[in-house]
Structure formats: structure tokens, C-alpha cells
Design a protein around this motif. Structure first.
Motif, PDB file in Angstrom:
ATOM      1  N   TYR A 250      33.159  33.320  40.294  1.00 38.90           N
ATOM      2  CA  TYR A 250      31.793  32.645  40.790  1.00 38.90           C
ATOM      3  C   TYR A 250      31.041  33.125  41.900  1.00 38.90           C
ATOM      4  CZ  TYR A 250      32.938  29.201  37.030  1.00 38.90           C
ATOM      5  OH  TYR A 250      33.360  28.781  35.776  1.00 38.90           O
ATOM      6  N   ASP A 251      31.510  34.348  42.318  1.00 34.81           N
ATOM      7  CA  ASP A 251      30.474  34.915  43.653  1.00 34.81           C
ATOM      8  C   ASP A 251      29.876  36.147  42.968  1.00 34.81           C
ATOM      9  OD1 ASP A 251      32.497  36.737  42.937  1.00 34.81           O
ATOM     10  OD2 ASP A 251      33.784  36.598  44.861  1.00 34.81           O
ATOM     11  N   ASN A 252      29.127  36.627  44.086  1.00 34.66           N
ATOM     12  CA  ASN A 252      28.299  37.733  43.567  1.00 34.66           C
ATOM     13  C   ASN A 252      29.254  39.183  42.906  1.00 34.66           C
ATOM     14  OD1 ASN A 252      26.159  36.502  44.764  1.00 34.66           O
ATOM     15  ND2 ASN A 252      26.281  37.671  46.757  1.00 34.66           N
ATOM     16  N   GLU A 253      30.585  39.153  43.200  1.00 32.17           N
ATOM     17  CA  GLU A 253      30.979  40.107  42.533  1.00 32.17           C
ATOM     18  C   GLU A 253      31.229  39.899  40.898  1.00 32.17           C
ATOM     19  OE1 GLU A 253      32.400  42.939  43.515  1.00 32.17           O
ATOM     20  OE2 GLU A 253      31.932  42.738  45.641  1.00 32.17           O
ATOM     21  N   ALA A 254      31.170  38.652  40.486  1.00 29.95           N
ATOM     22  CA  ALA A 254      31.254  38.322  39.095  1.00 29.95           C
ATOM     23  C   ALA A 254      32.386  38.986  38.591  1.00 29.95           C
ATOM     24  CB  ALA A 254      30.076  38.378  38.475  1.00 29.95           C
ATOM     25  N   GLN A 255      33.651  39.275  39.068  1.00 28.09           N
ATOM     26  CA  GLN A 255      34.531  40.139  38.487  1.00 28.09           C
ATOM     27  C   GLN A 255      35.389  39.402  37.287  1.00 28.09           C
ATOM     28  OE1 GLN A 255      35.675  43.234  39.441  1.00 28.09           O
ATOM     29  NE2 GLN A 255      36.823  43.046  37.501  1.00 28.09           N
ATOM     30  N   VAL A 256      35.411  40.255  36.221  1.00 28.24           N
ATOM     31  CA  VAL A 256      36.016  39.896  34.947  1.00 28.24           C
ATOM     32  C   VAL A 256      37.327  39.429  35.041  1.00 28.24           C
ATOM     33  CG1 VAL A 256      36.576  40.581  32.643  1.00 28.24           C
ATOM     34  CG2 VAL A 256      34.150  41.316  33.692  1.00 28.24           C
ATOM     35  N   PHE A 257      37.922  38.259  34.582  1.00 29.79           N
ATOM     36  CA  PHE A 257      39.315  37.904  34.664  1.00 29.79           C
ATOM     37  C   PHE A 257      40.209  38.966  33.976  1.00 29.79           C
ATOM     38  CE2 PHE A 257      38.653  33.214  35.293  1.00 29.79           C
ATOM     39  CZ  PHE A 257      37.904  33.423  36.454  1.00 29.79           C
ATOM     40  N   ALA A 258      39.884  39.581  32.904  1.00 27.55           N
ATOM     41  CA  ALA A 258      40.522  40.667  32.067  1.00 27.55           C
ATOM     42  C   ALA A 258      41.847  40.060  31.389  1.00 27.55           C
ATOM     43  CB  ALA A 258      40.690  41.795  32.939  1.00 27.55           C
ATOM     44  N   GLY A 259      42.462  39.072  32.243  1.00 26.26           N
ATOM     45  CA  GLY A 259      43.908  38.899  31.584  1.00 26.26           C
ATOM     46  C   GLY A 259      43.775  37.455  30.893  1.00 26.26           C
TER      47      GLY A 259
END
Length: 707
Positions: free
Chosen positions: A572-581
């Protein structure tokens, strides 16, 4: 395959005034006592045992135990228990049964030979109607040798609603005259009539709902006592949703989970229908789901409202009666003011075209009952029927489907029922993205994690491929699920920020050379997703390159998957990194089409979308089994996919490893070697599918059977 850490993945909250369903027994034996149980060891033994801090009742050979429950003030109860077993053979079984009088006994469920690895807990459950206040409950083993063993735990008896008594109509007093929906109704009350009539005017516009506390909330399962700590679990968030009408279809312009400021829930609103009523009103019916913020549990419901001839709007009626969520289950219902503003919606024609295309791309469906081996699919020996959200089978391009049962009657919009992926995403996102990456950039999977993930800068020698295979050599314990159930991993799931997740994920010391030891780590898959995104940004020069948007979504778009599948959970931060797993939301048609794509060698219009060698390994298309031993000798794990040795089970002369996807709580998808697909989405911690594999083999053989 048990993704236990997700039990703690979200900080769900609730309140003191939430009403729990009537619980007449909740027996976990953790106090070290078996008070109230009358037992007879007969030729075997019976007693409490402790395994890694968990206490259970152990029965051997032919022992049994009975308990009488008095003053059961419910006409119907749901009875369940979890069994582990060892050394069962032939007709040996662990049995859960019940009786209203101690004389006539009804079997609730059993665990048999083939389910007896001595570790896995198999949940059995069922409904029983009562006509007296007494209930006898029994657990027993039907064995014939001293080493025949059953362990029983988590025995519960909970009051359940009789769906036959639920109203199949929505009250006009609730819709228009200010009454509150005091009791739930049948899900069929939200279904359109058999003869549906298109409204005489267009009802495209904006539906507004300010959010409200539910009028009714029955807590059925709360494994971690969230309900004792706060006050938001039964409060629905507000929404404004634009809806486009096309005939009787009513289509939201925004699909998938919608973030908001509610601490627990995000709306998913799906296409429903609108029709003209004889009283000159138009009624709209919309499927919806509440999905946990920062997690993957999905609670499915229905909503309805009416628009009067003068454009005024009724109350919005809503209810939830099912979910795919192993640790938090509830019924919820209520009504509250809403407003609908009829107006032109921008890009309405595009919304309509996209939805028409979505529907057209679905595989043709038939009832599951059309299959001659239907009784072997979703069999109660393998998965508790009342834990199933969706059940399907794909054969020769046809998608055979079950109804979508809920505690309040069958769900009326099965085609858009929202389903979580949990760890299916390890295959569908991490696995397929890796294969797509290798197809586009040959050799990419040999790249070093340390070169692309600064938090893992000391992970020398660990490649993208090692992370995909969960064979990084970085772990605290190689005992299955020990790291995954640790406090560090719990914090990994709880935080919603990328910097914190990646720091936790990288914080493992080297215990073995990379590539040698499988240790189940969702954190490894998250690291891989982070690394692939960084790799893509380096290769493309684009700062917005992304593992999901660049590698998965183009494939999903070409396949015609639903808009909900074309989103994924992110930080939920600016990275918006995909969880992937974990973190996909799917419709049953998406599941079927992804499986079809894999069976067709990852081809679209004759073009390979995935690296052929990686896909062949994932699908066990080599002569010998591919992948590291995963937990037990009969399992392998490769490229984000599990494989189970079905050979002996179906009568093959040699080993035959069948590829599969597995997800937390009870999600199974098996890619049969004959090109057929079997799946179920459930939340009773069941993962078995041997009966389905045997049935599929009998329908279209995988191998030459033994003479």
C-alpha cells in the motif's frame, strides 16, 4: 501446501456486541482434559497426545469415545472434526458420527486409507437436523491392528440455519418504508425472475452508499479471537459506483478490489441485472464481495435496490452467507439508505463491449452432474462439502460446474462469484511470469537475486530460479511449515509496506547450498517478484515496469480473463510491489481458461508465450520426475508448481507425477496428463484429490494399467 501463516495475514477487527452463532461444543483438548467424554479402548488404546504443543485425542485399533450434549437449542447443527491418521488399510477408518438418541447413528464423515500420513489434518463436517434437545456425538476407529491410529481434534457443534425456512422475497417494507432487514433471506430472493423484462428507460448512473453497520452479524468462526478487540468488522465501507445498463445487464465500471479508508474491508462489485417490475419499479441485483485489506480472504454476498417511477431510490438490502476464508466466517445482513442518480456514464460503450467480450470468452459450461464420474469429484472423503465454494472440471473444452452453495441458499450469480487465489498465485503469477521472462530474455532466470534486491545483497549464488523453486538455501528450519508459521513470517504478512516486507524476507542465513533443499517460503516468492520487477526496469529503461503489468496482464488480456483476474494484491506504499505468491482474485471461468492455456503448452494464436522448457518441467513432461522433494517422497516442487505421484493410486506400472496448484485453506487445481482439469476452492484445510485423479484416469487413461 498448508499456507498456515496467512491465518494471521490481516489484522481483522470486530466488536463486543457481535453475536456468535450458537456453539454447543468447541473441543480442542488443549487443557489436557477430555472431560465429558465416555470412552472404551476395547482392543486398542485411547488417550490424549501432544505433538509440537497441539493436544489431540488418540484412538487405536477399535477404540471409541462418546459425548452427550444436552439442551441443544437448535433445529439444525453443523458438526465437524479434524482427523489425522496412520497405518489405515482396507476398510480401516476414523469416523465422526452423531445420534439424537444414542441408538440410531448418522455418519458425519470419515478419513480412510490414503489419507493416513500421520500428519495432515483432514476436516470432516456435515449438517444434522434435530427434533430433540439431546445430541450424542461419537468418534471411533474401525481398525484391526495395534498400529491403526486416529488423532481427532477441533470437534465442534454449531447451530445452523435451515435454508428451507428463509424467505425468497425482498420485503417492500424494508425497501421502501424504513423497516430494517431483521433476518436474512434466501439468496434466491436476489435472483432475477425466470422471465426477465428490460426496463423501459435507461438506468445507467451512479449508486451511492454511505456505509453502515450490519443489522445482523452471526460469527461462525473466529480462529484468532479478532472479535474481542475492536469495532469495525460488521461495518460496511461506503462506495460510489458507476453502473452501465445494457439490456438487463448492469455493469460496474470499476472491477476488482477497491481500496478505501476502512481498516478491514475493500469492496468488489460485480455485474448483475436490472429488470422491470409490474409495479412500475425497476429492481437491480448486484453480486459483491468484501475482501480483506492487505490479504486474500473473500466474503461473498448480494445486494439489491429499487428505483421508483419518479426516480426515487429504495434502501439497499445486503447480505453475506459464504466465503473462502478458513479462519474468519460469518453471516451478515442489513439494509440502509442509498441513492441512484441516473446519468450518462463516460465510455459506457467501451464498458459494454468489454463485458460482452468477457462473457464471450468464457468456456461453455455444463452441470457437473453431466459427467459420469461426478460422484468422485469433491467427494466427502477428500473435502468437506460445506467447505466448498466452487467445484469444477474441464474436459474437451467444456467447463463442468457445480452450483455455488452458501449457508443462505445457492448463490444466484456463480459466473461472477469472487474466489481468492492464495498460493495458486505462486504458479499463476510467480511461475508464469518467470516462464514469460525467460521466453523474452533467455538466461534471465540465472540472474542473481543479490544484483536486483538490495536487502538481499549478501545472498551470493542465489538465482531467480532458486527463489522460484524455494531452494535458496536460506532458512531457519527445513522442517516443513516451521519457518512459514514463525513470528517473523507473521509480521511479513501483516505489514503493508514493501520496505518492511523485503527486509523480513531477506533476513535468513545460509544453511545449505542453493538449489539443494526445498523449504516452503512465501517470502522467497515475494523476493522473486521484487527481483523480476527490478530486472524489467533495467532491461526496458522504464521506471514503471512491473512483473504483473508487463508479464502477466498481457497474457491474461489475450486469454480474455475477467477484469478481477487482471488485478493483484500489492503493498500500500508508493512501491506498490506485487505480492507474487498470493493475492489474485478469480472467477471460475478464469481458472478454467488458465488451465486450458497451460494444457495447450502456453500458446496463444500459435505463438509460445512461455519458455517451453520451463513449462515442460512445471508440468512434469519429462521422463523422470522434475523438481526437489517437497515435504514427502510422493511430492515435487518445480517452477512454482507442485506435483504428486499418482501412479500407484491409479494403477500405473511406474511413477506418474501429476502437476498441481495448491492454495491456503483448501484450494486444489490438478492438471491431469490427459488434458483434463479438476479444481475446487474450499476453506476446510483439505487438499486431497486422489479420487478425482483415479476418475479422470478411468475416463481417459494416463498410462498403461497394471495387469
Amino acid at each position: 501446501m498448508i499456507f498456515r501463516s496467512l491465518l494471521l495475514a490481516a489484522s481483522l477487527l470486530s466488536m463486543p456486541h457481535i453475536a456468535s452463532a450458537q456453539t454447543f461444543l468447541d473441543e480442542g483438548f488443549q487443557d489436557g482434559e477430555a472431560d465429558g467424554w465416555q470412552s472404551d479402548a476395547r482392543k486398542g488404546k485411547i488417550g490424549l497426545t501432544d505433538y509440537q504443543g497441539n493436544v489431540s485425542l488418540n484412538l487405536t485399533r477399535d477404540a471409541y469415545a462418546i459425548r452427550l450434549l444436552k439442551d441443544v437449542s437448535a433445529d439444525r447443527v453443523r458438526i465437524s472434526a479434524a482427523f489425522a491418521a496412520d497405518s489405515l488399510e482396507g476398510d480401516d477408518a476414523c469416523v465422526l458420527e452423531a445420534s439424537p438418541d444414542g441408538a440410531a447413528w448418522f455418519e458425519i464423515g470419515r478419513v480412510e486409507d490414503g489419507q493416513d500420513d500421520s500428519v495432515t489434518l483432514h476436516t470432516v463436517s456435515g449438517l444434522l437436523d434435530l427434533d430433540s434437545p439431546n445430541l450424542f456425538l461419537g468418534v471411533r476407529i474401525t481398525g484391526n491392528a495395534a498400529n491403526d491410529s486416529c488423532w481427532v481434534d477441533n470437534i465442534s457443534v454449531v447451530g445452523a440455519r435451515n435454508t428451507d425456512s428463509l424467505s425468497e422475497a425482498l420485503s417492500q417494507d424494508v425497501l421502501w418504508h424504513g423497516q430494517t432487514l431483521s433476518e436474512p433471506v434466501s439468496m434466491q430472493a436476489f435472483a432475477p425472475p425466470d422471465k426477465i423484462t428490460t426496463p423501459t428507460i435507461s438506468y445507467s448512473g451512479t449508486l451511492r452508499f454511505e456505509g453502515t453497520q450490519a443489522a445482523g452479524f452471526e460469527l461462525l468462526r473466529d480462529s484468532f479471537n479478532y472479535s474481542q478487540t475492536a469495532d469495525t468488522l460488521d461495518k460496511l465501507p461506503a462506495f460510489n459506483v458507476n453502473l452501465v445498463q445494457d439490456g438487463t445487464d448492469l455493469i460496474p465500471t470499476l472491477r476488482g478490489p477497491q481500496a478505501n479508508d476502512h481498516p478491514d474491508w475493500e469492496w468488489i462489485i460485480e455485474p448483475g441485472q436490472i429488470w422491470h417490475r409490474e409495479d412500475s419499479h425497476a429492481r437491480a441485483s448486484l453480486p459483491f464481495a468484501l475482501q480483506e485489506r492487505n490479504a486474500n480472504c473473500v466474503h461473498n454476498g448480494m445486494m439489491a435496490f429499487e428505483i421508483g417511477p419518479n426516480g426515487d431510490t429504495s434502501a439497499l438490502i445486503f447480505q453475506i452467507g459464504s466465503e473462502t476464508c478458513a479462519y474468519m466466517q460469518f453471516n451478515l445482513w442489513g439494509s440502509a439508505p442509498s441513492s441512484f442518480e441516473t446519468k450518462a456514464i463516460p465510455h459506457a460503450n467501451t464498458v459494454i463491449r468489454n463485458y460482452q467480450s468477457e462473457v464471450a470468452h468464457r468456456l461453455p459450461t455444463q452441470p457437473l452432474s453431466e459427467l459420469s464420474f461426478r460422484n468422485q469429484l469433491g467427494h466427502s472423503d477428500e473435502v468437506a462439502p460445506d467447505a466448498i465454494t466452487a467445484l469444477g472440471y474441464v474436459k474437451d473444452g467444456t467447463h463442468y460446474v457445480s452450483a455455488c452453495p452458501t449457508r443462505l441458499g445457492d448463490y444466484p450469480y456463480c459466473n461472477v462469484l469472487d474466489l481468492p487465489s492464495y498460493s495458486w498465485a505462486k504458479s499463476m503469477v510467480a511461475g508464469l511470469a518467470s516462464m514469460r521472462l525467460e521466453q523474452l530474455y533467455p538466461g534471465a532466470m540465472r540472474s542473481q537475486i543479490a544484483d536486483y534486491v538490495p536487502a538481499c545483497d549478501d545472498w551470493d549464488g542465489v538465482t531467480f530460479q532458486h527463489a522460484l523453486d524455494m531452494a535458496t538455501g536460506r532458512y531457519d528450519s527445513d522442517v516443513y511449515d516451521e519457518d512459514e508459521a514463525s513470528e517473523d513470517t507473521r509480521q511479513f504478512f501483516l505489514t503493508d509496506r514493501h520496505d518492511r516486507k523485503i527486509d523480513i524476507a531477506c533476513n535468513y542465513d545460509r544453511q545449505s547450498p542453493p538449489g539443494e533443499t526445498f523449504v516452503y517460503h512465501t517470502t522467497d516468492t515475494y523476493i522473486l517478484g521484487t527481483a523480476i520487477t527490478a530486472f524489467l526496469r533495467e532491461q526496458t529503461g522504464r521506471s514503471d515496469a512491473d512483473i504483473f503489468d508487463d508479464l502477466i496482464d498481457p497474457v491474461w488480456t489475450s486469454l480474455g480473463l475477467s477484469p478481477v483476474a487482471r488485478q493483484t494484491r500489492r503493498t500500500y506504499d508508493n512501491e506498490a510491489q506485487v505480492f507474487a505468491g498470493w493475492g489474485l482474485t478469480l472467477h471460475r471461468s478464469d481458472i478454467a481458461m488458465i488451465a486450458k492455456f497451460l494444457h495447450e503448452d502456453g500458446m496463444i494464436d500459435g505463438e509460445p508465450m512461455l519458455d517451453p522448457a520451463m513449462l515442460a518441467d512445471a508440468l512434469q513432461q519429462r521422463t523422470a520426475p522434475v523438481g526437489l522433494r517437497a515435504v514427502v517422497d510422493s511430492q515435487r516442487y518445480k517452477n512454482g508448481f507442485w506435483a504428486w505421484n499418482a501412479g500407484a493410486n491409479i494403477g500405473c506400472e511406474d511413477d506418474l507425477f501429476v502437476p498441481a496448484m495448491s492454495g491456503y485453506g483448501g484450494l486444489t487445481l490438478a492438471l491431469m496428463p490427459n488434458g483434463q482439469t479438476y479444481y475446487y476452492v474450499s476453506d476446510g484445510y483439505a487438499f486431497a484429490w486422489a479420487r478425482a485423479a483415479a476418475a479422470s484416469h478411468n475416463d481417459a487413461p494416463f498410462c498403461e494399467a497394471n495387469p
